[in-house]
Enzyme design. Structure first.
Site, PDB file in Angstrom:
ATOM      1  N   GLY A  31     -62.469 -74.888  55.479  1.00 30.61           N
ATOM      2  CA  GLY A  31     -63.736 -75.444  55.961  1.00 30.61           C
ATOM      3  C   GLY A  31     -64.581 -74.430  56.695  1.00 30.61           C
ATOM      4  O   GLY A  31     -64.388 -73.214  56.578  1.00 30.61           O
ATOM      5  N   HIS A  34     -69.394 -71.090  54.466  1.00 31.39           N
ATOM      6  CA  HIS A  34     -70.465 -70.087  54.449  1.00 31.39           C
ATOM      7  C   HIS A  34     -70.735 -69.763  52.979  1.00 31.39           C
ATOM      8  O   HIS A  34     -70.142 -70.404  52.086  1.00 31.39           O
ATOM      9  CB  HIS A  34     -70.062 -68.850  55.260  1.00 31.39           C
ATOM     10  CG  HIS A  34     -68.700 -68.312  54.886  1.00 31.39           C
ATOM     11  ND1 HIS A  34     -68.453 -67.726  53.669  1.00 31.39           N
ATOM     12  CD2 HIS A  34     -67.521 -68.307  55.554  1.00 31.39           C
ATOM     13  CE1 HIS A  34     -67.184 -67.353  53.603  1.00 31.39           C
ATOM     14  NE2 HIS A  34     -66.588 -67.706  54.730  1.00 31.39           N
ATOM     15  N   ASP A  35     -71.587 -68.773  52.746  1.00 37.45           N
ATOM     16  CA  ASP A  35     -71.998 -68.506  51.362  1.00 37.45           C
ATOM     17  C   ASP A  35     -70.841 -68.046  50.469  1.00 37.45           C
ATOM     18  O   ASP A  35     -70.921 -68.151  49.241  1.00 37.45           O
ATOM     19  CB  ASP A  35     -73.122 -67.460  51.330  1.00 37.45           C
ATOM     20  CG  ASP A  35     -74.453 -68.070  51.753  1.00 37.45           C
ATOM     21  OD1 ASP A  35     -74.500 -69.302  51.976  1.00 37.45           O
ATOM     22  OD2 ASP A  35     -75.445 -67.322  51.852  1.00 37.45           O
ATOM     23  N   GLY A  36     -69.777 -67.511  51.088  1.00 36.52           N
ATOM     24  CA  GLY A  36     -68.600 -67.148  50.284  1.00 36.52           C
ATOM     25  C   GLY A  36     -67.992 -68.403  49.659  1.00 36.52           C
ATOM     26  O   GLY A  36     -67.661 -68.429  48.463  1.00 36.52           O
ATOM     27  N   HIS A  37     -67.863 -69.459  50.464  1.00 32.92           N
ATOM     28  CA  HIS A  37     -67.348 -70.723  49.919  1.00 32.92           C
ATOM     29  C   HIS A  37     -68.299 -71.279  48.861  1.00 32.92           C
ATOM     30  O   HIS A  37     -67.863 -71.796  47.835  1.00 32.92           O
ATOM     31  CB  HIS A  37     -67.199 -71.758  51.041  1.00 32.92           C
ATOM     32  CG  HIS A  37     -66.205 -71.391  52.100  1.00 32.92           C
ATOM     33  ND1 HIS A  37     -66.570 -71.078  53.394  1.00 32.92           N
ATOM     34  CD2 HIS A  37     -64.857 -71.298  52.062  1.00 32.92           C
ATOM     35  CE1 HIS A  37     -65.494 -70.803  54.096  1.00 32.92           C
ATOM     36  NE2 HIS A  37     -64.440 -70.927  53.324  1.00 32.92           N
ATOM     37  N   GLN A  61     -50.113 -71.120  58.910  1.00 34.72           N
ATOM     38  CA  GLN A  61     -50.517 -69.729  58.671  1.00 34.72           C
ATOM     39  C   GLN A  61     -51.096 -69.060  59.921  1.00 34.72           C
ATOM     40  O   GLN A  61     -51.569 -67.928  59.843  1.00 34.72           O
ATOM     41  CB  GLN A  61     -51.480 -69.632  57.490  1.00 34.72           C
ATOM     42  CG  GLN A  61     -52.849 -70.251  57.698  1.00 34.72           C
ATOM     43  CD  GLN A  61     -53.663 -70.272  56.402  1.00 34.72           C
ATOM     44  OE1 GLN A  61     -53.448 -71.082  55.521  1.00 34.72           O
ATOM     45  NE2 GLN A  61     -54.603 -69.357  56.266  1.00 34.72           N
ATOM     46  N   ASP A 150     -60.046 -61.850  51.266  1.00 34.46           N
ATOM     47  CA  ASP A 150     -58.624 -61.982  51.608  1.00 34.46           C
ATOM     48  C   ASP A 150     -57.809 -61.362  50.476  1.00 34.46           C
ATOM     49  O   ASP A 150     -57.125 -62.055  49.717  1.00 34.46           O
ATOM     50  CB  ASP A 150     -58.275 -63.449  51.815  1.00 34.46           C
ATOM     51  CG  ASP A 150     -59.030 -64.042  52.997  1.00 34.46           C
ATOM     52  OD1 ASP A 150     -58.826 -63.580  54.121  1.00 34.46           O
ATOM     53  OD2 ASP A 150     -59.864 -64.941  52.773  1.00 34.46           O
ATOM     54  N   MET A 184     -68.880 -62.164  54.877  1.00 34.68           N
ATOM     55  CA  MET A 184     -68.998 -63.524  55.422  1.00 34.68           C
ATOM     56  C   MET A 184     -67.611 -64.061  55.737  1.00 34.68           C
ATOM     57  O   MET A 184     -66.661 -63.877  54.978  1.00 34.68           O
ATOM     58  CB  MET A 184     -69.708 -64.422  54.429  1.00 34.68           C
ATOM     59  CG  MET A 184     -71.153 -64.019  54.283  1.00 34.68           C
ATOM     60  SD  MET A 184     -72.204 -65.403  53.922  1.00 34.68           S
ATOM     61  CE  MET A 184     -73.766 -64.529  53.775  1.00 34.68           C
ATOM     62  N   SER A 185     -67.523 -64.723  56.885  1.00 36.32           N
ATOM     63  CA  SER A 185     -66.250 -65.278  57.339  1.00 36.32           C
ATOM     64  C   SER A 185     -66.540 -66.430  58.280  1.00 36.32           C
ATOM     65  O   SER A 185     -67.526 -66.380  59.041  1.00 36.32           O
ATOM     66  CB  SER A 185     -65.461 -64.189  58.098  1.00 36.32           C
ATOM     67  OG  SER A 185     -64.437 -64.780  58.871  1.00 36.32           O
TER      68      SER A 185
HETATM   69  O1  PAF Z   1     -58.367 -68.612  52.589  1.00 34.94           O
HETATM   70  C1  PAF Z   1     -58.201 -69.676  53.202  1.00 34.94           C
HETATM   71  O2  PAF Z   1     -59.143 -70.332  53.619  1.00 34.94           O
HETATM   72  C2  PAF Z   1     -56.809 -70.186  53.441  1.00 34.94           C
HETATM   73  O3  PAF Z   1     -55.919 -69.149  53.657  1.00 34.94           O
HETATM   74  C3  PAF Z   1     -56.296 -71.106  52.311  1.00 34.94           C
HETATM   75  C4  PAF Z   1     -56.186 -70.358  50.978  1.00 34.94           C
HETATM   76  C5  PAF Z   1     -57.225 -72.289  52.136  1.00 34.94           C
HETATM   77  C6  PAF Z   1     -54.895 -71.631  52.641  1.00 34.94           C
HETATM   78  O4  PAF Z   1     -54.890 -72.356  53.826  1.00 34.94           O
END
Ligand code: PAF
Length: 293
Positions: A31, A34-37, A61, A150, A184-185
């Protein structure tokens, strides 16, 4: 667009698409879009019939002392954006749905998860692989989308999919950047104005090294030092800058594509980035993610 909360709801919602043999895409996210999503979602929409975006801040994680509690959670804004873009379903489960009582399995992705970002975060990629495997089990997508910011995460997921013979295509899309180059992050929103201005040096450092590479520099130490110097001059605490083989993440070899990877702390915020340096490509434009010589 519908928001689904449970595994049962996901399976029921996707049954018609499965019967119609439609291509189902999954975009796993935590969630705070940003523009990457947006780029992942739009590409998924152009390549699949039905798009599911998962929205889950995965506790397994995050290490002790990391930003799990303060990680931005803005589900209604995210759902509105996903809906505007044309996403079919958002899957936003509670922690108990993803980790019910008795949950005990953990996926060890092996050597690809060690080194680089795995060095200071020893359980991070096991957490990622485990939650992504569970999402794959729930959604059973034909194709899943991840961002190359990533870089090691993509390598871990590709390894897992190959090793477990999961019938899922993995699509990795280029990092989307701010106009000044900052990747972007979701974590960029933690930065103060001063930190945001300095954070730009992460990309500038990578780019200086990439330009040296394009000009013929192949010495690992000199490439790494060129990138590190720019970041340190901007007051950025560099956790690491490393040059590795882009395919295996093993040792750098001058005649193979390499990834120049960085993890750095700007104020209290940990940011990551990378560029791929590819000797075999002859004319990569400066704007994309691959530098060449
Ligand atoms: O890249 C992410 O946002 C997270 O690491 C992912 C792949 C949704 C796993 O929780």
């Amino acid at each position: 667009m519908r928001t689904l909360r449970t595994i049962r709801e996901v399976r029921a919602a996707l049954t018609p698409a499965r019967h119609a043999e439609q291509r189902i895409a999954l975009v796993p996210t935590m969630g705070a879009f940003h523009d990457g999503h947006v780029s992942l979602m739009r590409t998924a929409l152009s390549e699949a019939d039905v798009v599911v975006v998962s929205l889950f801040v995965n506790p397994s994680q995050f290490g002790p002392g990391e930003d799990l509690a303060r990680y931005p959670r803005m589900e209604s804004d995210d759902a509105a954006l996903a809906s505007d873009i044309g996403v079919d379903f958002v899957f936003a489960p509670a922690v108990e749905e993803m980790y019910p009582p008795g949950f005990a399995t953990s996926i060890d992705p092996g050597p690809v998860a060690r080194g680089l970002w795995g060095t200071s975060r020893p359980n991070h990629f096991a957490g990622v692989a485990t939650v992504v495997a569970r999402l794959f089990g729930i959604v059973a997508p034909d194709i899943a989308y991840f961002g190359l910011k990533d870089f090691q995460q993509v390598a871990v997921i590709r390894r897992m999919v190959a090793d477990l013979a999961l019938p899922i295509e993995i699509r990795a899309l280029p990092t989307i950047r701010e106009p000044d180059g900052l990747a972007m992050s979701s974590r960029n929103r933690y930065l103060s104005d001063d930190e945001r201005a300095r954070a730009r040096a992460i990309f500038l450092g990578l780019r200086d090294a990439a330009d040296a590479y394009t000009a013929g520099e192949r010495d690992l130490r000199r490439l790494v030092d060129a990138a590190r110097a720019v970041m340190q001059d901007a007051g950025i605490a560099v956790e690491f800058v490393e040059l590795r083989d882009a395919e295996t993440l093993g040792p750098y070899s001058p005649d193979r594509a390499a990834v120049l990877a960085v993890s750095a702390r700007v104020g209290d915020t940990n940011l990551i980035d990378n560029l791929v340096l590819a000797p075999q490509i002859t004319a990569a434009p400066r704007k994309i993610e691959t530098w060449s010589a």
